[in-house]
Design a protein around this motif. Structure first.
Motif, PDB file in Angstrom:
ATOM      1  N   UNK A 252       0.868  -1.082   0.162  1.00 47.02           N
ATOM      2  CA  UNK A 252      -0.016   0.092  -0.017  1.00 47.02           C
ATOM      3  C   UNK A 252       0.881   1.159   0.019  1.00 47.02           C
ATOM      4  N   UNK A 253       0.368   2.531  -0.896  1.00 47.63           N
ATOM      5  CA  UNK A 253       1.180   3.441  -0.879  1.00 47.63           C
ATOM      6  C   UNK A 253       0.891   4.319   0.374  1.00 47.63           C
ATOM      7  N   UNK A 254       1.627   5.222   0.597  1.00 46.75           N
ATOM      8  CA  UNK A 254       1.521   6.291   1.994  1.00 46.75           C
ATOM      9  C   UNK A 254       1.614   7.510   1.625  1.00 46.75           C
ATOM     10  N   UNK A 255       1.595   8.541   2.329  1.00 50.79           N
ATOM     11  CA  UNK A 255       1.800   9.786   2.176  1.00 50.79           C
ATOM     12  C   UNK A 255       2.946  10.187   1.150  1.00 50.79           C
ATOM     13  N   UNK A 256       2.851  10.991   0.211  1.00 50.26           N
ATOM     14  CA  UNK A 256       3.860  11.161  -0.630  1.00 50.26           C
ATOM     15  C   UNK A 256       5.006  12.148   0.248  1.00 50.26           C
ATOM     16  N   UNK A 257       6.209  11.555   0.230  1.00 49.45           N
ATOM     17  CA  UNK A 257       7.109  12.400   1.004  1.00 49.45           C
ATOM     18  C   UNK A 257       8.134  13.134   0.224  1.00 49.45           C
ATOM     19  N   UNK A 258       8.719  14.071   0.640  1.00 46.08           N
ATOM     20  CA  UNK A 258       9.909  14.802  -0.192  1.00 46.08           C
ATOM     21  C   UNK A 258      11.257  14.148   0.054  1.00 46.08           C
ATOM     22  N   UNK A 259      11.315  13.743   1.543  1.00 43.66           N
ATOM     23  CA  UNK A 259      12.468  13.406   2.020  1.00 43.66           C
ATOM     24  C   UNK A 259      11.996  11.972   2.825  1.00 43.66           C
ATOM     25  N   UNK A 260      12.885  11.056   2.773  1.00 42.86           N
ATOM     26  CA  UNK A 260      12.631   9.838   3.307  1.00 42.86           C
ATOM     27  C   UNK A 260      12.793  10.163   4.915  1.00 42.86           C
ATOM     28  N   UNK A 261      11.992   9.691   5.801  1.00 36.92           N
ATOM     29  CA  UNK A 261      12.090   9.708   7.033  1.00 36.92           C
ATOM     30  C   UNK A 261      11.523  10.981   7.828  1.00 36.92           C
ATOM     31  N   UNK A 262      11.004  11.721   6.798  1.00 33.74           N
ATOM     32  CA  UNK A 262      10.546  13.048   7.314  1.00 33.74           C
ATOM     33  C   UNK A 262       9.115  13.014   6.833  1.00 33.74           C
ATOM     34  N   UNK A 263       8.006  12.537   7.976  1.00 31.39           N
ATOM     35  CA  UNK A 263       6.852  12.567   7.593  1.00 31.39           C
ATOM     36  C   UNK A 263       6.229  13.830   7.174  1.00 31.39           C
ATOM     37  N   UNK A 264       5.024  13.758   6.456  1.00 33.80           N
ATOM     38  CA  UNK A 264       4.242  15.026   6.168  1.00 33.80           C
ATOM     39  C   UNK A 264       2.659  14.749   6.267  1.00 33.80           C
ATOM     40  N   UNK A 265       2.053  15.648   6.693  1.00 33.58           N
ATOM     41  CA  UNK A 265       0.568  15.520   7.224  1.00 33.58           C
ATOM     42  C   UNK A 265      -0.197  15.163   6.059  1.00 33.58           C
ATOM     43  N   UNK A 266      -1.565  14.577   6.419  1.00 28.06           N
ATOM     44  CA  UNK A 266      -2.355  14.352   5.205  1.00 28.06           C
ATOM     45  C   UNK A 266      -3.586  14.237   5.828  1.00 28.06           C
ATOM     46  N   UNK A 267      -4.673  14.018   5.166  1.00 28.83           N
ATOM     47  CA  UNK A 267      -6.066  13.573   5.915  1.00 28.83           C
ATOM     48  C   UNK A 267      -6.483  12.232   5.770  1.00 28.83           C
ATOM     49  N   UNK A 268      -5.416  11.317   5.210  1.00 27.67           N
ATOM     50  CA  UNK A 268      -5.661   9.802   5.232  1.00 27.67           C
ATOM     51  C   UNK A 268      -4.271   9.276   5.589  1.00 27.67           C
ATOM     52  N   UNK A 269      -4.300   8.206   6.641  1.00 24.18           N
ATOM     53  CA  UNK A 269      -3.029   7.845   7.056  1.00 24.18           C
ATOM     54  C   UNK A 269      -3.336   6.367   7.422  1.00 24.18           C
TER      55      UNK A 269
END
Length: 713
Positions: A252-269
């Motif tokens: 399953x895919x997750x939130x699109x992140x610019x940098x690996x290890x730095x989580x970004x917010x979303x309205x679906x997790x």
């Protein structure tokens, strides 16, 4: 009382501006923010004499338009004052108050980044060389004297005089320097510094609000702090059976992140088993599972009910903790919509008994966030609010009152249909006396006054407002305590004071238990945000931006903060142009790469698409160590950027899509490695592997008109 009034009239349809300076009767210590190559400006009937001080020779220079007085000056052994530099202050003695008109092509120096103060060892008589306001701390350990009705001082020693809070353009200063030095006003004014005490910090914020061109005069009611409830249970009644065996998925895919290890917010997790998604319309967060969805079961396993009017801005899911950032509808009649957002952290380790661990209320507006290994990094803006009352003052002169009486007397016997400050009457005998009086009324600036029932002139004293109420710093309520987010030693502010008084705060929260960790703040508004594993970069487009009639120059300020461990300020730097988004930035090997566009496709000066490489030094500066200009064809602008390791990818567009690959192995010498010309343009680029990029954008015809969606590999 401040005697100098500067009126800077930017006329967009002509090639020059005019600055008028009101010079008061008597002795006055002042300066002019421009170069005067001769003294003709002061060949005025009301000027008696002018004195300035040559700091290099530590001697006085004098000027008088009266040749007899000038001869006495030179015979006494003083030099003749023949010109004035923008930073050179002077004493002037006038018989009456008069207005000097400065005709100049711009009130801003031709090179706005090269405005300097020249100081010599010993005493210097100077003023600020450009239109700005700075704090007295701009001069560090130097002793500074300023005169405006009374002497004020900035000094490390205790002296029985009021302290200087701020220094404005046109104010003359005595400055004692311990060495010969040249200060770049714009570079120094933008440096950030902290404060020795809470009192000094609050006084600085008050001055910022007062000096800002459009301060916010809000009414502060009771900034109530909401105390969170603890361990709220969310029952599963009415939902599908959560006891069903839940499988973990790996594809399953997750939130699109610019940098690996730095989580970004979303309205679906999701956590690989359960999916948490926001239902804004029904004010709730639904929880389901991959197993249920695969089985065609769409009834939620569980729900978290939100308050009516609560709008979720961001959501994170790490280590069985669901962090929800939201704005709750709160409205007070006097206060309006308060500056406040909320952070709720839930324990979701057991889907059957979801518990609210902590609920935190934070004053300010939520802007952005990141999460690294369970540590939530919040970025918020707070706008200091002050309610002012302005005292009324009656001027000592009765000239305007007398003119008004004479004009009213004539108006009683003559049909006059015009205001006191504007009169367009025919040039006939019955109107000439009235027109002459009306002209005097305008020349004496009598229109600036109001007049009471007895005809006495008065006006509001905007220079000395009375503070009725104030709310200067943001607070956070977490669990059972209230935390002040601003502290003197971790609040960074520029010496420049005539800018927006926004306060940006970075706060960290341990989501394991919801505990507040620490905050660091600086004065300035920010608009673009990027985080690596170790650094947080915040970009402001508000300071400094310079306008010129012959050229337009735009700059953005980049602030770097260390987020690896304790929060700390690293430094700030500048880049020309504007960024497209957070993807315009990337950190690699300790250096920050930034892609920008300067100018506009419709302007006469065209555009410049460039890459800058910045690196922090020991002086709290992000120094430009490499740059590359000229990307794209004439008048094209950047539409997409992506950095991957030692490569960069930039798309520019106006008619066709030049796709540039940049070689960034040597950060001091970035080069174009390849170019691909394709129709249309990309708006987002996503790395597939080290040799392939997926681009999403628009197709376009030969004239540059977008025609439809385009996906390319």
């Amino acid at each position: 009382m401040r005697y100098l009034l500067f009126y800077l009239l930017f006329l967009t349809n002509i090639l020059f501006a005019q600055t008028t300076v009101q010079i008061a009767k008597g002795w006055q210590l002042m300066g002019l923010p421009e170069q005067l190559n001769d003294m003709r400006l002061f060949n005025h009937k009301d000027v008696q004499i002018i004195w300035s001080f040559d700091a290099a020779a530590q001697s006085w220079l004098g000027y008088a338009s009266d040749s007899t007085v000038q001869t006495k000056i030179t015979d006494a052994g003083y030099g003749q004052l023949s010109s004035l530099k923008p930073w050179q202050a002077f004493w002037i003695l006038s018989n009456n108050t008069w207005t000097a008109a400065l005709h100049t092509d711009s009130a801003i120096p031709t090179d706005p980044l090269n405005t300097h103060l020249e100081l010599y060892r010993g005493w210097n008589l100077i003023s600020l060389p450009s239109k700005t306001v700075v704090s007295a701390d701009f001069f560090d350990e130097m002793t500074v004297w300023k005169y405006s009705d009374e002497w004020q001082v900035h000094s490390n020693t205790s002296l029985p005089f009021p302290s200087i809070n701020e220094i404005s353009v046109s104010e003359g200063l005595w400055v004692k320097s311990t060495e010969d030095q040249t200060i770049d006003l714009n570079e120094k004014a933008s440096k950030l510094h902290t404060f020795e005490s809470e009192e000094a910090m609050l006084e600085y914020i008050r001055s910022m609000v007062k000096n800002h061109r459009y301060p916010y005069y809000g009414y502060i009611d009771d900034w109530s702090i909401i105390t969170p409830g603890d361990n709220t249970d969310f029952s599963s009644d009415g939902f599908s059976d959560p006891q069903t065996t839940i499988e973990t998925v790996s594809d399953a895919t997750s939130t699109n992140l610019q940098e690996e290890g730095v989580d970004e917010s979303d309205i679906l997790k999701h956590d690989g088993q359960h999916i948490f998604f926001v239902d804004q319309e029904n004010a709730r967060i639904n929880i389901t599972s991959f197993t249920n969805i695969s089985a065609g079961e769409y009834t939620p396993l569980q729900q978290i009910t939100l308050e009516s009017g609560q709008n979720v801005s961001a959501m994170y899911l790490q280590n069985n903790r669901l962090s929800v950032i939201s704005k709750k509808y709160e409205y007070h009649i006097l206060e309006g919509d308060p500056q406040k957002f909320h952070l709720d952290i839930y324990d979701v380790s057991d889907i059957n008994t979801i518990k609210l661990l902590t609920s935190t209320s934070i004053e300010g507006d939520y802007r952005e966030s990141r999460m690294i290994q369970g540590k939530l990094i919040l970025i918020s803006h707070f706008y200091p609010q002050i309610t002012y009352e302005y005292p009324t003052v009656y001027p000592p002169t009765t000239l305007c009152e007398d003119l008004r009486v004479q004009m009213n007397t004539i108006a009683e016997t003559t049909i006059v249909s015009c205001d006191f400050d504007y009169c367009n009457l025919p040039d006939t005998p019955e109107y000439r006396e009235y027109k002459a009086l009306a002209q005097d009324y305008t020349d004496e600036r009598c229109y600036q006054y109001n007049y009471d029932e007895n005809g006495k002139a008065w006006k509001y004293d905007y220079e000395n407002p009375i503070i009725v109420s104030e709310h200067l710093t943001p607070k956070m309520s977490t669990k059972d305590k209230v935390v002040e987010l601003l502290q003197p030693k971790t609040f960074y502010a520029p010496y420049k004071m005539d800018q927006n008084a926004d306060i940006t705060t970075i706060s960290t929260i341990d989501t394991a238990d919801g505990n507040y960790l620490e905050s660091i703040s600086f004065l300035g508004s920010t608009h673009t945000y990027y985080a690596s594993l170790t650094s947080l970069y915040l970009v402001s487009r508000q300071y400094p931006i310079y306008y010129h009639f012959d050229q337009y120059r735009e700059q953005q300020t980049v602030y770097q903060f260390n987020i690896d461990g304790a929060l700390s300020y690293t430094g700030r730097g500048f880049v020309d142009g504007r960024m497209l988004s957070q993807y315009s930035m990337s950190e690699y090997g300790g250096a920050l790469r930034i892609a920008t566009t300067s100018g506009n496709s419709w302007s006469t000066i065209g555009t410049d698409n460039a890459l800058f490489v910045l690196k922090s030094n020991q002086n709290e500066e992000l120094e430009t160590i490499g740059e590359l200009h000229g990307l794209g064809k004439e008048n094209e602008t950047i539409h997409a950027v992506r950095f991957i390791g030692e490569r960069g990818y930039v798309v520019t567009f106006r008619r066709t899509d030049p796709f540039y690959t940049l070689d960034l192995k040597d950060p001091t010498a970035p080069v174009v490695a390849g170019t691909l010309m394709i129709p249309g343009f990309s708006e987002y680029m996503h790395p597939i592997d080290e040799n392939r990029i997926l681009s999403i954008g628009r197709d376009a015809d030969s004239s540059g008109r977008a025609t439809g969606l385009q996906i390319q590999l």
